[in-house]
Scaffold this active site. Sequence first.
Site, PDB file in Angstrom:
ATOM      1  N   ASP A   1       0.881  -1.158   0.000  1.00 27.14           N
ATOM      2  CA  ASP A   1       0.000   0.000   0.000  1.00 27.14           C
ATOM      3  C   ASP A   1       0.926   1.218   0.000  1.00 27.14           C
ATOM      4  O   ASP A   1       2.138   1.087   0.217  1.00 27.14           O
ATOM      5  CB  ASP A   1      -0.877  -0.025   1.257  1.00 27.14           C
ATOM      6  CG  ASP A   1      -1.760   1.202   1.385  1.00 27.14           C
ATOM      7  OD1 ASP A   1      -2.336   1.646   0.373  1.00 27.14           O
ATOM      8  OD2 ASP A   1      -1.847   1.736   2.506  1.00 27.14           O
TER       9      ASP A   1
ATOM     10  N   ASP B   1      -0.039   4.983   1.286  1.00 23.74           N
ATOM     11  CA  ASP B   1      -0.194   5.919   2.400  1.00 23.74           C
ATOM     12  C   ASP B   1      -0.181   5.202   3.742  1.00 23.74           C
ATOM     13  O   ASP B   1      -0.978   4.299   3.986  1.00 23.74           O
ATOM     14  CB  ASP B   1      -1.485   6.715   2.238  1.00 23.74           C
ATOM     15  CG  ASP B   1      -1.475   7.527   0.950  1.00 23.74           C
ATOM     16  OD1 ASP B   1      -0.486   8.236   0.721  1.00 23.74           O
ATOM     17  OD2 ASP B   1      -2.440   7.433   0.172  1.00 23.74           O
TER      18      ASP B   1
END
Length: 268
Positions: free
Chosen positions: A9, A11
């Site tokens: 991922d 953020d």
Amino acid sequence: MTSNFLIFDCDGVLADTERDGHLPAFNETFEHFGAPIRWSQDDYAELLRIGGGKERLASVLTPELVKEAGLPTDPRQQRDVVLSWHAYKTARYTDMVRAGRLPGRPGVARIVAEAHDAGWGLAVASTSAEESVRAVLEHVVGPELSTHFSVFAGDDVAAKKPAPDIYQLALAQLGASSTSAIVIEDSHVGLTAALAAGLVTVVTQSSYTADEDFSGAALVVSSLGDYPADPTVVLDSPHGTAIVGHVGIDDLIRVRAAALSANSTPGR
């Protein structure tokens, strides 16, 4: 042919971007457009339950706000407003990243280099705009290593996390099976998406996710770590995988093997 894939991922995983990047960029956007909105840290923590920046912006367009701010009531015109706000916000955010205001999280650059040297495929699967993801990648792992990443982001899929679509797309485009990949996530929403795609997932808690439910994760840690300056703290290891110092590629292989073995055990 690549037989292992490491999918991040963005953020909260590559860098702690939500608190120090996205939130101030959203608030600068509201100020720029004269919108009577300012999100607090607590407000934004709740909004992170919504996958995608445009979707978070759209959620604030209540009838009361539309009237107060003099915004259009036509749904198509409101979509144009959201797109305009989001484009400005993305530009502000990428400026912050390129200015070096968002340092990478411990261990990310190290483990990316390890994975690349071992011949692993590298990817990011994120709900953020691709421009934002690319900026973070280049800042955190460097211009050369960032070119080895496939990026699946933004509006590549209609249904955002916690739906599994972005991870399913990544597997299909990479030519990877769910058992050949391992995901690094930081949130319950992201973990839910990865698990729904059948992916073994390691969680590195971030500033907004410390109190979230990570049931189903194969390993939960404070960070990937950079021993000895910033060692990994194991917060949950359901399959009993020990981590010494920091998380390395060999550790990820052991974590994945233990999780896949547990999942294939009759009665589970």
